[in-house]
Scaffold this motif. Structure first.
Motif, PDB file in Angstrom:
ATOM      1  N   PHE A   1     -24.128   7.009  16.038  1.00 19.14           N
ATOM      2  CA  PHE A   1     -22.835   6.738  16.767  1.00 19.14           C
ATOM      3  C   PHE A   1     -21.836   6.001  15.571  1.00 19.14           C
ATOM      4  N   ASN A   2     -20.507   6.275  16.120  1.00 21.81           N
ATOM      5  CA  ASN A   2     -19.453   5.643  15.513  1.00 21.81           C
ATOM      6  C   ASN A   2     -19.341   4.234  15.955  1.00 21.81           C
ATOM      7  N   ALA A   3     -19.555   3.314  14.983  1.00 24.99           N
ATOM      8  CA  ALA A   3     -19.374   1.839  15.230  1.00 24.99           C
ATOM      9  C   ALA A   3     -17.873   1.504  15.088  1.00 24.99           C
ATOM     10  N   SER A   4     -17.029   2.105  14.323  1.00 32.31           N
ATOM     11  CA  SER A   4     -15.687   1.987  14.034  1.00 32.31           C
ATOM     12  C   SER A   4     -15.002   3.207  13.630  1.00 32.31           C
ATOM     13  N   ASP A   5     -13.981   2.990  12.843  1.00 31.37           N
ATOM     14  CA  ASP A   5     -13.320   4.045  12.283  1.00 31.37           C
ATOM     15  C   ASP A   5     -13.842   4.338  10.988  1.00 31.37           C
ATOM     16  N   THR A   6     -14.386   3.428  10.524  1.00 26.16           N
ATOM     17  CA  THR A   6     -14.841   3.648   9.028  1.00 26.16           C
ATOM     18  C   THR A   6     -16.515   3.654   9.012  1.00 26.16           C
ATOM     19  N   THR A   7     -17.309   3.255  10.101  1.00 27.41           N
ATOM     20  CA  THR A   7     -18.636   2.861   9.906  1.00 27.41           C
ATOM     21  C   THR A   7     -19.216   3.778  11.144  1.00 27.41           C
ATOM     22  N   THR A   8     -20.534   4.085  10.717  1.00 24.26           N
ATOM     23  CA  THR A   8     -21.551   4.893  11.660  1.00 24.26           C
ATOM     24  C   THR A   8     -22.791   4.118  11.515  1.00 24.26           C
TER      25      THR A   8
ATOM     26  N   VAL B   1       0.819  -1.382  -0.081  1.00 27.91           N
ATOM     27  CA  VAL B   1      -0.054  -0.059   0.052  1.00 27.91           C
ATOM     28  C   VAL B   1       0.862   1.181  -0.204  1.00 27.91           C
ATOM     29  N   THR B   2       0.534   2.252  -0.798  1.00 31.00           N
ATOM     30  CA  THR B   2       1.121   3.545  -0.754  1.00 31.00           C
ATOM     31  C   THR B   2       1.628   4.148   0.397  1.00 31.00           C
ATOM     32  N   TYR B   3       2.635   4.555   0.970  1.00 37.89           N
ATOM     33  CA  TYR B   3       2.934   5.098   2.092  1.00 37.89           C
ATOM     34  C   TYR B   3       2.366   6.096   2.384  1.00 37.89           C
ATOM     35  N   SER B   4       1.769   6.468   3.484  1.00 35.83           N
ATOM     36  CA  SER B   4       1.120   7.735   4.021  1.00 35.83           C
ATOM     37  C   SER B   4       1.492   7.978   5.515  1.00 35.83           C
ATOM     38  N   PRO B   5       1.832   9.091   5.997  1.00 36.02           N
ATOM     39  CA  PRO B   5       2.055   9.449   7.611  1.00 36.02           C
ATOM     40  C   PRO B   5       0.772   9.299   8.233  1.00 36.02           C
TER      41      PRO B   5
ATOM     42  N   THR C   1     -10.516   6.671   6.995  1.00 32.50           N
ATOM     43  CA  THR C   1      -9.055   6.158   7.474  1.00 32.50           C
ATOM     44  C   THR C   1      -7.990   7.062   6.896  1.00 32.50           C
ATOM     45  N   GLY C   2      -8.348   7.382   5.727  1.00 31.91           N
ATOM     46  CA  GLY C   2      -7.406   8.101   4.799  1.00 31.91           C
ATOM     47  C   GLY C   2      -6.086   7.389   4.195  1.00 31.91           C
ATOM     48  N   LEU C   3      -6.586   5.834   4.336  1.00 34.15           N
ATOM     49  CA  LEU C   3      -5.778   4.781   3.617  1.00 34.15           C
ATOM     50  C   LEU C   3      -5.187   4.963   2.576  1.00 34.15           C
ATOM     51  N   ASN C   4      -6.278   5.635   1.548  1.00 33.83           N
ATOM     52  CA  ASN C   4      -5.746   5.810   0.180  1.00 33.83           C
ATOM     53  C   ASN C   4      -6.406   7.088  -0.552  1.00 33.83           C
ATOM     54  N   PRO C   5      -5.728   8.009  -0.344  1.00 35.09           N
ATOM     55  CA  PRO C   5      -6.230   9.379  -0.820  1.00 35.09           C
ATOM     56  C   PRO C   5      -6.806   9.612  -2.329  1.00 35.09           C
ATOM     57  N   THR C   6      -6.498   8.694  -3.314  1.00 35.20           N
ATOM     58  CA  THR C   6      -6.833   8.556  -4.551  1.00 35.20           C
ATOM     59  C   THR C   6      -7.944   7.458  -4.685  1.00 35.20           C
ATOM     60  N   ALA C   7      -8.511   6.898  -3.810  1.00 34.38           N
ATOM     61  CA  ALA C   7      -9.789   6.201  -4.299  1.00 34.38           C
ATOM     62  C   ALA C   7     -10.440   5.981  -3.043  1.00 34.38           C
TER      63      ALA C   7
ATOM     64  N   GLU D   1      -0.038   7.321  11.576  1.00 36.56           N
ATOM     65  CA  GLU D   1      -0.757   8.021  12.709  1.00 36.56           C
ATOM     66  C   GLU D   1      -1.670   7.332  12.859  1.00 36.56           C
ATOM     67  N   ASN D   2      -2.638   6.830  12.248  1.00 42.13           N
ATOM     68  CA  ASN D   2      -3.958   5.962  12.717  1.00 42.13           C
ATOM     69  C   ASN D   2      -3.590   4.776  13.272  1.00 42.13           C
ATOM     70  N   ALA D   3      -2.518   3.978  12.761  1.00 42.39           N
ATOM     71  CA  ALA D   3      -2.028   2.780  13.240  1.00 42.39           C
ATOM     72  C   ALA D   3      -1.740   2.938  14.713  1.00 42.39           C
ATOM     73  N   ILE D   4      -0.956   3.977  15.066  1.00 44.07           N
ATOM     74  CA  ILE D   4      -0.349   4.191  16.434  1.00 44.07           C
ATOM     75  C   ILE D   4      -1.483   4.707  17.410  1.00 44.07           C
ATOM     76  N   THR D   5      -2.404   5.205  16.920  1.00 38.10           N
ATOM     77  CA  THR D   5      -3.629   5.617  17.617  1.00 38.10           C
ATOM     78  C   THR D   5      -4.240   4.058  17.989  1.00 38.10           C
TER      79      THR D   5
END
Length: 802
Positions: A539-546, A320-324, A600-606, A328-332
């Motif tokens: 409410f937020n069920a996870s980082d990607t779901t509500t 996966v393309t690197y992104s800071p 999550t910002g994993l892929n800014p192009t998709a 950061e999200n992984a550390i959190t």
């Protein structure tokens, strides 16, 4: 001998004249002493050692300043022997007080005469030549004020501040000249003569060193824009230093989020034309190579923290393309998981190993022991309206918790994101002991209420007016309260909305909507009225779901428009049977699940968006049914992010369960937002029963089922990006069918299109981003349709953004 020098204000050379005063004052004293010494036959060095003894001090020329105060500035005492050097120091003490235009010390026997000319008092302050900035705005940034002592240095600083304000708005050629007009009683008028100059536009923004992305793509990232004939709407084409600094940051973030870890901005050069009315801005960059994630590992210093278990919670994958942001999200994620497991003082350190051969970065998330520091307390200052608890709710930490600097930073961002404050600073300082810290929150509140008055235009509804009153921080509780009225040629709607974003102090949003609407659609032969009451919890069920759960109470009615000029009913037999049922009440519960990969910002192009909702009606009321809707959106940027590809799928199902039948307003009616190329209700089953005068009705009845797929491609047109025009092509295919449990059979109408068929539409779009909002002009052609469909080849809409 006379010690002193006139310090009168000389415009344009103030600082130079002050330096001359200091030097000449000393030289003048020395020269006088030398002459006296030669006259009595002594060497100059002997003259410099001449002593004075004053038993009396007399002050002349002072009006506001007390004589004792002036004498105190000399530092001299009566009766003491004073050298020439000490006398010169006394002069400097009086003059350096800044209270006098000129000072003279004149020895007269045993009396020292101090002659002063006080600085004048400012009578009034005027601004001349300012048209772009009002006087009130200029008064806010200057420190000189009426009825205060005039200071030449302060006047120059004020002039510089005014010039800087003009330069911040792109007027680099502006000049500000302070002048004084002397009045009686030692008063002056201070006048700032302003030459505003023309706005310096950015004629061109170009890049050097970019290979992966075109100039056009990078200009879309920047806040600064090139000047065009639409500059009145754009208003971002002036050279402003703060904006350029912001652009440097967003450009750096743009490249880093796409894996260019070695990216750097070498320089940003702005060359001003000879006429000083335009600027050519050149951004010199070094892109470097694009890196992807390599091996992802987790190590732990804690026996109770299993690395494999923690690794299973990470969404990172090699390749996966690197992104800071992803790191950061992984550390959190890891640190929050440790807190849930009761492991305190665990800190995650990302250790990066660079592999230049295959352009990958191996990431080791090392879970190490952090310092044993606790939060002693959280101090909040500056909030006069907002309650402390609203700010505290943005912290996941409370007093007594272990300190987590990352959570402190995240909390600071959440406080700023509230929109209640013009400035918010969060700092950490040492507390009562080395193992405790105090978190200081300093905020500056800003207005949070608004009144809006606007207009709108829709091909469907015509010209409209909208009035809105809203308060985003109601009673300082962080709650939202709004009331909106919107009227068009065919519709009226009144809506009251209340939102509590932190119900019971938890990450749970509670909302209530109350609404009243009436419509007179030109696409249906009936009017409608509706009253709604809809509370909901989200409410937020996870980082990607509500997940949203809701209840709805609706009271609606179909209203007849009577007969035409020939005495025949305007509505067909199916509509008439539905109108005859009068008001109905629907009481329903429902839920909507949303998955959004962009969060999550994993892929800014998709990205992907999935929404699935259902509603069950039958909790009291007149109607009983099950309604389900689903939506899937996928988007991808290709060709160095120049072209946007988007695919959208939508489907809906209505299953009627009650003893009565469904009405048209209960069923699905497709608008141009769902299927382009047709009028609202332009496809699907229709009542084409004969009228009494030899014609036929043509009433859109809606359907119980629909399925639509939309495919879009958006691309640049080669025009300057600042115009905001892009092109697009689209292909839509959709169907609407199903009339089970309706009045169609009972009313005896002649209904066509019960079973439906898929329509196919192609078209071209112009997408225009304006100051009024993103507009979309669609030009379409239905290539496959039914004879009874109502086609529309053009529509103008607000562009929906994914």
């Amino acid at each position: 001998m006379v010690w002193g020098k006139n310090a009168a204000y000389v415009r344009g050379a103030r600082r130079k004249s002050i330096r001359s005063v200091s030097a000449k004052g000393l030289l003048g004293s020395t020269a006088i002493l030398a002459v006296v010494a030669l006259g009595i036959g002594l060497a100059p060095m002997a003259a410099l050692s001449q002593d004075f003894r004053f038993t009396n001090v007399r002050v002349e020329g002072n009006q506001r300043i007390q004589s004792n105060t002036i004498v105190a500035y000399t530092g001299l005492a009566r009766g003491e022997t004073v050298s020439a050097g000490a006398l010169n120091d006394a002069y400097r003490g009086v003059f350096d007080s800044g209270l006098f235009e000129s000072v003279e010390l004149v020895p007269n026997g045993n009396t020292l005469v101090i002659k002063v000319v006080e600085h004048p008092t400012i009578s009034r302050i005027n601004f001349e030549g300012n048209r772009r900035l009002k006087d009130d705005a200029l008064f806010e940034i200057i420190e000189s004020a009426s009825r205060r002592v005039f200071s030449a240095d302060q006047a120059e600083r004020d002039a510089a501040a005014i010039a800087d304000l003009y330069k911040s708005q792109g007027r680099l050629a502006s000049t500000v000249t302070p002048r004084i007009i002397r009045r009686s009683d030692n008063r002056v008028d201070l006048v700032f003569e302003i030459a505003e100059g023309d706005t310096v536009e950015i004629e061109r923004v170009s890049f050097v060193g970019n290979r992966s992305f075109s100039d056009r793509r990078l200009r879309r990232v920047l806040e600064t824009k090139q000047a065009t004939f639409l500059r009145a709407l754009i208003n971002r084409d002036t050279l402003i230093e703060d904006r350029i600094q912001f652009d440097r940051q967003v450009l750096n973030d743009f490249y880093l989020s796409r894996g260019y870890v070695d990216f750097r901005i070498n320089s940003v050069n702005a060359e001003v034309t000879k006429e000083r009315d335009a600027v050519f801005m050149v951004v010199d960059v070094t892109e470097g190579q694009k890196f992807s994630f390599g091996d992802i590992t987790v190590t732990s210093e804690f026996a109770e923290a299993d690395p494999d278990f923690y690794r299973s919670f990470l969404r990172l994958k090699p390749g996966v393309t690197y992104s800071p942001i992803v790191v950061e999200n992984a550390i959190t994620t890891l640190e929050q998981l440790a807190v849930k497991q009761g492991i305190d003082f665990l800190r995650v350190e990302p250790r990066v190993t660079r592999n230049d051969r295959d352009l990958t970065l191996d990431i080791e998330f090392a879970m190490v022991r952090g310092p044993r520091i606790f939060v002693e307390r959280i101090d909040i200052e500056g909030n006069t309206t907002t309650l402390d608890r609203v700010i505290r709710q943005q912290f996941t930490l409370v007093e007594g918790d272990p300190l987590n600097q990352r959570e402190i930073r995240n909390s600071a961002e959440r406080i700023r994101a509230l929109g209640f404050f013009s400035d918010a600073e969060v700092d950490v300082r040492e507390g009562g002991s080395p193992s405790e810290v105090i978190v200081d929150v300093d905020v500056v509140e800003q207005p949070t209420g608004s009144f809006t008055l606007g207009g709108s235009y829709s091909v469907d509804d015509g010209i409209g007016v909208a009035i809105g009153i809203s308060e985003d921080n109601f009673l300082g509780r962080g709650q939202q309260l709004s009331f909106n009225i919107s009227t068009t040629e065919e519709n009226e709607a009144y809506n009251l909305r209340f939102v509590e974003p932190k119900l019971l102090g938890r990450d749970l949003q509670f909302a209530i909507d109350l609404g009243l609407s009436e419509s007179e659609s030109s696409f249906a032969e009936y009017d409608t009225s509706a009253l709604i009451f809809r509370p909901s919890l989200t409410f937020n069920a996870s980082d990607t779901t509500t997940l949203q759960v809701r209840y709805a109470w609706d009271q609606d009615e179909m209203i007849s428009r009577g007969n035409d000029s020939n005495g025949n009913p305007v509505a067909g037999p199916v509509f008439r049977s539905e109108i005859a049922e009068g008001e109905r009440v629907t009481s329903s519960v429902g839920a909507t699940f949303t998955y959004d990969s962009r969060r999550t910002g994993l892929n800014p192009t998709a990205g992907f968006l999935i929404q699935s909702g259902f509603d069950y009606a039958g909790i009291g009321g007149d109607n009983e049914y099950l309604r389900a809707t689903n939506k899937l959106v996928a988007q991808k940027l290709v060709f160095n992010e120049e072209i946007t590809l988007r695919a959208t799928f939508e489907a809906g199902y209505l299953g009627w369960l009650g003893d009565n039948n469904s009405r048209t307003i209960d069923r699905f009616l497709l608008s141009s937002d769902i299927l382009r190329g047709f009028e609202p209700g332009g496809i699907g089953p229709r009542d084409q029963s004969p009228t009494g005068n030899g014609g036929t009705y043509d009433d859109a009845l809606g359907g119980n089922l629909y399925a639509v797929a939309r495919f879009d491609a958006e691309f640049p047109l080669g025009l300057p990006e600042e115009i905001g025009l892009r092109g697009g092509v689209f292909y839509d295919v959709g169907n609407l069918w199903g009339l089970e449990d309706t009045n169609a059979a009972v009313a005896g109408g002649d209904v066509v299109g019960r079973n439906g068929s898929f329509r196919h539409v192609v078209g071209f779009s112009l997408l225009w981003t304006t100051g009024l909002g993103p507009l979309r002009f669609n030009f379409s052609k239905a290539v496959v349709k039914e004879d009874f469909d109502k086609e529309r080849n053009f529509d103008l809409t607000i562009q929906a953004r994914f």
